[in-house]
Design an enzyme around this catalytic site. Structure first.
Site, PDB file in Angstrom:
ATOM      1  N   LYS A 137      36.703  39.074  47.025  1.00  0.00           N
ATOM      2  CA  LYS A 137      35.751  39.889  46.239  1.00  0.00           C
ATOM      3  C   LYS A 137      35.286  41.091  47.041  1.00  0.00           C
ATOM      4  CE  LYS A 137      33.559  36.451  43.238  1.00  0.00           C
ATOM      5  NZ  LYS A 137      32.320  35.747  42.964  1.00  0.00           N
ATOM      6  N   HIS A 144      61.764  18.104  35.422  1.00  0.00           N
ATOM      7  CA  HIS A 144      63.018  18.867  35.464  1.00  0.00           C
ATOM      8  C   HIS A 144      62.858  20.146  36.274  1.00  0.00           C
ATOM      9  CE1 HIS A 144      65.041  16.284  32.453  1.00  0.00           C
ATOM     10  NE2 HIS A 144      63.782  15.995  32.184  1.00  0.00           N
ATOM     11  N   GLU A 168      37.789  24.181  44.808  1.00  0.00           N
ATOM     12  CA  GLU A 168      36.642  24.958  45.304  1.00  0.00           C
ATOM     13  C   GLU A 168      35.590  24.081  45.958  1.00  0.00           C
ATOM     14  OE1 GLU A 168      34.891  27.719  42.520  1.00  0.00           O
ATOM     15  OE2 GLU A 168      36.569  29.103  42.701  1.00  0.00           O
TER      16      GLU A 168
HETATM   17  O1  PA5 Z   1      32.593  27.328  40.443  1.00  0.00           O
HETATM   18  C1  PA5 Z   1      32.201  28.468  40.571  1.00  0.00           C
HETATM   19  O2  PA5 Z   1      31.034  28.724  40.870  1.00  0.00           O
HETATM   20  C2  PA5 Z   1      33.121  29.655  40.353  1.00  0.00           C
HETATM   21  O3  PA5 Z   1      34.433  29.280  40.136  1.00  0.00           O
HETATM   22  C3  PA5 Z   1      32.631  30.468  39.155  1.00  0.00           C
HETATM   23  O4  PA5 Z   1      32.659  29.650  38.006  1.00  0.00           O
HETATM   24  C4  PA5 Z   1      33.499  31.705  38.915  1.00  0.00           C
HETATM   25  O5  PA5 Z   1      33.646  32.438  40.100  1.00  0.00           O
HETATM   26  C5  PA5 Z   1      32.840  32.608  37.874  1.00  0.00           C
HETATM   27  O6  PA5 Z   1      31.577  32.994  38.291  1.00  0.00           O
HETATM   28  P1  PA5 Z   1      30.500  33.598  37.298  1.00  0.00           P
HETATM   29  O7  PA5 Z   1      30.210  32.584  36.254  1.00  0.00           O
HETATM   30  O8  PA5 Z   1      29.324  33.915  38.154  1.00  0.00           O
HETATM   31  O9  PA5 Z   1      31.117  34.843  36.681  1.00  0.00           O
END
Ligand code: PA5
Length: 449
Positions: free
Chosen positions: A425, A304, A283
């Site tokens: 989303k 494997h 990310e």
């Molecule tokens: O790194 C990030 O910001 C995302 O991966 C969030 O952790 C994930 O989308 C969950 O978001 P939230 O904590 O707002 O529910």
């Protein structure tokens, strides 16, 4: 002197020279001085010292004052809101925790998918336990944990009544904004805040990880100390450090045409460390058409299945072998060890291994794989921490978070946003008919018809 060992002995001189030519320090300085891209989300840097130790005390007080008995902690969250906790619990707790006698509460997870079957199974399991539910969502609006929490709240209220259910819930979310904060206010749930300047995948050392791990009686103070040590080592006049070198080597590998970084381990208990790392780098770096794709392998199991591809398939890998010098479990303070038994019947051809510790065999497999992959033109490095415990996991989190920020700096991308996650989303909201998404819904329906 840091306790982390980075082994680059097997790399080709070319790649070493390319890494030497890079300047990771410039990006470390930009992080420390808060002049890097996305600087408003660098609150995780030195967080233990700035806030973490005080918060840890506050969490211990909350646990001491809890007026319900619990034998299970259910973490409801997705992405950065659950992966760090899962990484620590899988690494340090017994793999068959529920089946062996233990004084430690159990851990379970929900809200990291939308599978009906799995949530039904979680609820069936909760029936046999006295749970505390820790819902964790920074935005407070994420669909997966939001839906799961609605179902779990109703379950708790039906089983314990509204008042006791409320005492069994603890929310970790934004200090002011978001639907979860609103619900917590309305229902009077206990809350801990996620700082504005810390994004999800950089949040394991905040209340996001500290609350559930402390509820499980893990040593969260040691975890903060381990992390703090890394931030200290990287403050001031640092010219060399494994964090800087790791960032430079993986960036050099990317520049030399590698497309995938494999984080490989020979300890299946580190599977979720690899998952946490995948999210952190995926990310943070995967944007603007750039970035090494982070993938993971657990040895010897994956040798494997994926081993053949890594050895002889497309040559697009850079590989980092993650290990702990001592990852033996301790029971009642005593380190456990298994050796290959000596038997009278020798038919299995394993006589040469008699009396040797299983760990020695596992390490030989790791070394053999590193050499084989190097021969197969997969540049490979090793990263090793001393002992698998809370202190060194804290160190590992701080290490990779910092390396990731520096690497992203060298790629010239903002490590701290995730604009690409919005695409699915928005489609999900539209397909489910969320008010305000009517136009997109019509377009999507037409494309799918
Ligand atoms: O790194 C990030 O910001 C995302 O991966 C969030 O952790 C994930 O989308 C969950 O978001 P939230 O904590 O707002 O529910």
């Amino acid at each position: 002197m840091t306790a982390i060992k980075l082994n680059e002995k097997l790399l080709e001189p070319d790649l070493i020279a390319q890494a030497d030519a890079l300047d990771p320090i410039e990006h470390l300085e930009a992080l420390r001085e808060k002049s890097c891209l996305g600087a408003e989300f660098t609150g995780w840097w030195d967080y233990p010292q700035q806030h973490g130790f005080a918060l840890e005390q506050e969490i211990q007080t909350y646990i001491r004052d809890l007026d319900v008995t619990y034998d299970l902690v259910l973490v409801v969250g997705i992405g950065g809101s659950y992966l760090g906790t899962r990484a620590v619990t899988e690494a340090l707790l017994h793999s068959y925790q529920g089946l062996v006698k233990s004084h430690q509460p159990l851990i379970a997870f929900a809200g990291h998918h939308i599978s009906e079957t799995q949530l039904i199974e979680v609820i069936e399991m909760l029936d046999k336990r006295l749970p505390i539910v820790n819902i964790i969502s920074k935005s407070g609006t994420t669909t997966e944990p939001g839906v799961a929490f609605r179902i779990l709240r109703s379950y708790l209220e039906n089983r314990f009544g509204k008042e006791e259910a409320a005492r069994r819930i603890v929310c970790t979310t934004d200090a002011n904004a978001g639907a979860l904060r609103q619900v917590a206010r309305e229902e009077g749930y206990k809350t801990f805040s996620i700082p504005d300047d810390v994004g999800g995948r950089f949040s394991v050392l905040t209340a996001v990880g500290l609350v559930p791990l402390a509820l499980l009686k893990l040593d969260t103070k040691a975890m903060l100390e381990g992390a703090s040590r890394i931030f200290q080592e990287l403050s001031g006049d640092v010219t060399q450090h494994p964090v800087l070198r790791y960032a430079a080597l993986r960036s050099a590998a990317y520049r030399s045409g590698k497309a995938i970084e494999l984080l490989s381990t020979n300890n299946p208990k580190l599977t979720y460390i690899v998952e946490w790392w995948k999210q952190l780098f995926g990310e943070s770096e995967g944007k603007e058409g750039k970035g090494l794709f982070p993938a993971g392998m657990v040895f010897t199991t994956d040798l494997h299945s994926l081993g053949q591809y890594v050895q002889e398939g497309e040559r697009r890998f850079f590989e980092t072998f993650l290990s702990f010098e001592n990852d033996r479990p301790r029971r009642n303070g005593v380190e456990q060890q298994l050796r290959v038994p000596t038997l009278a019947a020798k038919g299995d051809g394993l006589t040469y291994l008699e009396g040797r510790p299983l760990n020695e065999i596992n390490n030989a497999a790791m070394q053999g794989t590193m050499l084989a992959h190097t021969d197969g033109k997969v540049p490979s490095i090793g990263l090793q921490w001393p002992v698998l415990n809370e202190y060194n996991l804290g160190s590992l989190f701080a290490f990779f978070e910092t390396a990731c920020a520096i690497s992203a700096g060298m790629l010239a991308v903002n490590a701290f946003d995730q604009p690409g996650v919005e695409a699915y989303k928005q489609n999900l909201f539209a397909l489910l008919g969320k008010p305000g998404s009517e136009a997109l819904r019509a377009k999507l329906k037409e494309r799918m018809s």
